[in-house]
Design a protein around this motif. Structure first.
Motif, short mmCIF file in Angstrom:
data_model
loop_
_atom_site.label_atom_id
_atom_site.label_comp_id
_atom_site.label_asym_id
_atom_site.label_seq_id
_atom_site.Cartn_x
_atom_site.Cartn_y
_atom_site.Cartn_z
N GLN A 185 0.72 -1.24 -0.03
CA GLN A 185 0.03 -0.08 0.01
C GLN A 185 0.80 1.27 0.10
O GLN A 185 0.55 2.05 -0.46
CB GLN A 185 -0.99 -0.07 1.21
N GLN A 186 2.04 1.20 0.53
CA GLN A 186 2.96 2.27 0.65
C GLN A 186 3.92 2.51 -0.53
O GLN A 186 4.37 3.46 -0.95
CB GLN A 186 3.75 2.21 1.98
N GLY A 187 3.62 1.52 -1.60
CA GLY A 187 4.53 1.47 -2.67
C GLY A 187 6.01 1.24 -2.50
O GLY A 187 6.71 1.57 -3.42
N ARG A 188 6.29 0.42 -1.50
CA ARG A 188 7.72 0.26 -1.19
C ARG A 188 8.10 -1.06 -1.75
O ARG A 188 8.00 -2.00 -1.06
CB ARG A 188 8.12 0.48 0.29
N ALA A 189 8.55 -1.13 -3.02
CA ALA A 189 8.74 -2.27 -3.66
C ALA A 189 9.78 -3.20 -2.88
O ALA A 189 9.55 -4.48 -2.83
CB ALA A 189 9.01 -2.17 -5.31
N ASP A 190 11.03 -2.67 -2.67
CA ASP A 190 11.98 -3.22 -2.05
C ASP A 190 11.77 -3.87 -0.62
O ASP A 190 11.91 -4.89 -0.30
CB ASP A 190 13.43 -2.65 -2.14
N ALA A 191 10.69 -3.00 0.21
CA ALA A 191 10.45 -3.50 1.36
C ALA A 191 9.45 -4.73 1.13
O ALA A 191 9.56 -5.57 1.93
CB ALA A 191 9.83 -2.49 2.12
N CYS A 192 8.66 -4.61 0.23
CA CYS A 192 7.91 -5.74 -0.17
C CYS A 192 8.63 -7.07 -0.35
O CYS A 192 8.29 -8.12 -0.02
CB CYS A 192 7.08 -5.41 -1.29
N ALA A 193 9.82 -6.96 -1.00
CA ALA A 193 10.50 -7.97 -1.70
C ALA A 193 11.09 -8.54 -0.17
O ALA A 193 11.33 -9.80 -0.23
CB ALA A 193 11.56 -7.54 -2.36
N THR A 194 11.64 -7.63 0.71
CA THR A 194 12.17 -8.08 1.92
C THR A 194 11.04 -9.18 2.58
O THR A 194 11.45 -10.16 3.21
CB THR A 194 12.75 -7.02 2.90
N ALA A 195 9.90 -8.44 2.75
CA ALA A 195 8.77 -9.20 3.60
C ALA A 195 8.44 -10.20 2.83
O ALA A 195 8.17 -11.42 3.49
CB ALA A 195 7.67 -8.23 3.92
N ALA A 196 8.49 -10.40 1.58
CA ALA A 196 8.22 -11.71 0.83
C ALA A 196 9.31 -12.80 0.90
O ALA A 196 8.78 -13.73 1.13
CB ALA A 196 8.02 -11.25 -0.81
#
Length: 572
Positions: free
Chosen positions: A295-306
């Motif tokens: 939702q925040q549009g933070r692609a690399d943070a998404c990758a870390t969480a993924a």
């Protein structure tokens, strides 16, 4: 004879369509607990030692054995009042050292609820979800709410119930039935006040009915529950709905730092949940963190969480789910090396669990290269430069990448190639200031020593790993280390200590099932092969079922190796 129905949801009770009804009152509480214990256990069979440890934890062995014989007699006649003296029970039998409920004649409501829930979630259609939702008629054994032996199954069923309920509420909302969606979501909130997803459905259901004030109140209730239980704030999607409820106020420009902090808190919380054995909860929290970063549009943070989510899925669900998450949330081309390395390590773990050790080895090597090429790595050792922050994380990633290479090389039969990465992993793990990671690396070193025949050195590494796992409160890691130490003690000829460790491993692993129980059962089977060959066969049968259910190739191979050892004992 007739089928015996055991009800666990909403309270323990038993029913039979044919024959005399089971006893309404049980003369011995231990007999009732015995049946409950078997009914909540995956596979519905347990070792006598486990039953005695739960039902009579402070009794001497002889007294506990007598109590168990009386409880078995009482339970059999309570379930089947017409059972003649010395006649075999139709429902509760002994198979060597195992006690089990007969699968052909016993039906358990929790099993049916779990089966329908998993099927409905895979299909995703509202009718199937509604049928599954209807099966969750109450809490599992509310009279035993604080019994440790019931907690893993209770948590598993609660997670399935919440997932089915949320999916049903979402489906009803998509069908244009906000009243039905709200009714389901409201029940979820009553059961789990901090379930943000259920609150979100309720808020949207209120909005679709034009009830903006009710939607705003629901948001406030959600925010208060999240703050009280988890110390976090609602996710951006929930905040967006709140703004709609307040009249469509626009969001302030730029990212919300508080929401970023809340997502980071979720990542830390998930780590604690996983290490304490609460895997379904950890998966849910990681999914929430992933959605928040999205939702925040933070692609690399998404990758870390993924990457974090994929590793938990690979260990405790399926590698297929792990690969799907990693494929969906890939790091950007300019992502930091730490992020890309974390994603490569998550891929390595998924490949390892499905038995593709060669590909897993390659992915771990890619992670190592990324870490060693990271900024600050040249001329400095990761973990030395910043007091344990970014450098410590890099050291931890490096230790994991090296340990994974050592493990894969060992499983591929390249024992010499497993030595150097394991030793380098130990140095990196000690710099990472992560006791759980250090225990993992010590386990790898223990295996290297065992393969080389250095059994006493392997025991030393195993003891240290076990102590760390116990200190960190990690039940599955503790069970795994006990099982491996049992096998080492057996190799050293200390059968009594091997038996004690193996039984302790099975007892601790029993509530979790899957891979860890497969390893523990295999260890106990090896200990029992020479003295109780039939019991060993039964243990290996169950271990293979657990290994296959966990989808762990190494666990399956370990069972097959134990079967070959058993065959060699018979031939000798």
């Amino acid at each position: 004879m007739g089928v015996l129905h055991i009800r666990l949801l909403g309270g323990f009770r038993t029913e039979r369509v044919q024959g005399l009804p089971p006893a309404a009152r049980w003369t011995r509480p231990g007999a009732r607990t015995l049946v409950k214990l078997l009914a909540v256990t995956p596979g519905h069979q347990l070792h006598r030692e486990r039953v005695m440890a739960v039902c009579w934890p402070y009794a001497e062995l002889g007294a506990a054995q007598r109590n168990l014989r009386v409880a078995l007699h009482t339970a059999r006649h309570a379930l089947e009042p017409e059972l003649a003296a010395r006649a075999p029970s139709s429902y509760l039998v002994a198979d060597g050292s195992l006690l089990r409920l007969v699968p052909d004649t016993v039906r358990i409501d929790a099993d049916r609820a779990e089966e329908l829930a998993e099927r409905a979630l895979s299909v995703g259609a509202a009718p199937e979800l509604a049928r599954a939702w209807a099966e969750f008629t109450g809490e599992l054994l509310p009279e035993d709410r604080y019994a440790a032996w019931a907690e893993p199954r209770r948590a598993r069923l609660a997670d399935l119930r919440d997932r089915v309920g949320l999916a049903l509420a979402t489906a009803r909302l998509a069908e244009g039935c906000p009243e039905e969606a709200a009714a389901t979501a409201r029940r979820l909130v009553e059961q789990a006040p901090a379930d943000e997803r259920a609150h979100r459905v309720l808020i949207e259901a209120h909005l679709r009915q034009g009830r903006h004030t009710a939607a705003a109140r629901q948001y406030e209730e959600c925010a208060a529950a999240l703050a009280a239980e988890h110390g976090t704030r609602p996710a951006p999607e929930t905040v967006r709905l709140h703004r709609v409820a307040l009249g469509g106020r626009p969001a302030p420009p730029g990212p919300d730092p508080a929401e970023a902090d809340a997502a980071h808190v979720r990542l830390d919380w998930a780590r604690s949940l996983e290490r304490s054995g609460r895997y379904d909860e950890a998966i849910r929290v990681l999914r929430d963190a992933l959605a928040s970063y999205g939702q925040q549009g933070r692609a690399d943070a998404c990758a870390t969480a993924a990457a974090r989510l994929a590793e938990v899925l690979a260990r405790h669900r399926t590698s297929r789910e792990a690969h799907a998450i990693l494929d969906t949330h890939q790091p950007t081309p300019h992502a930091p090396a730490e992020v890309r390395a974390a994603c490569r390590m998550a891929r390595a773990m998924a490949l390892f669990h499905e038995g593709d050790y060669e590909a897993g080895l390659g992915s771990a090597r890619e992670a190592q290269e990324l870490i060693e090429g990271a900024e600050g790595a040249e001329g400095a050792v990761p973990g030395d430069s910043d007091g344990g922050g970014h450098g410590a994380r890099l050291a931890g990633l490096l230790a994991r990448a090296l340990a994974q290479q050592a493990t894969c090389n060992g499983l591929l039969g390249r024992f010499d190639d497993a030595v150097e990465p394991a030793e380098r992993a130990l140095a990196a793990a000690e710099r990472s200031d992560d006791p759980a990671l250090l225990a993992t690396v010590l386990s790898v070193l223990r295996e290297n020593d065992r393969r080389a025949g250095r059994y006493r050195q392997a025991v030393a590494h195993g003891r240290r790993a076990l102590a760390l796992a116990e200190q960190q409160g990690r039940p599955t890691a503790t069970a795994f280390e006990r099982a491996n130490l049992a096998e080492l003690r057996l190799l050293l000829g200390d059968t009594d200590e091997a038996d004690r460790l193996a039984r302790a491993a099975v007892e601790l692993a029993e509530p979790f099932g899957g891979t860890v129980l497969a390893f523990a059962l295999t260890a106990l089977a090896r200990v029992r092969m020479a003295v109780e060959p039939e019991a060993a066969d039964a243990l290996l049968d169950r271990a293979e079922r657990c290994a296959r259910a966990g989808g762990h190739r190494q666990a399956v191979d370990e069972v097959h190796a134990a079967r070959a050892e058993r065959a060699a004992v018979v031939e000798a």
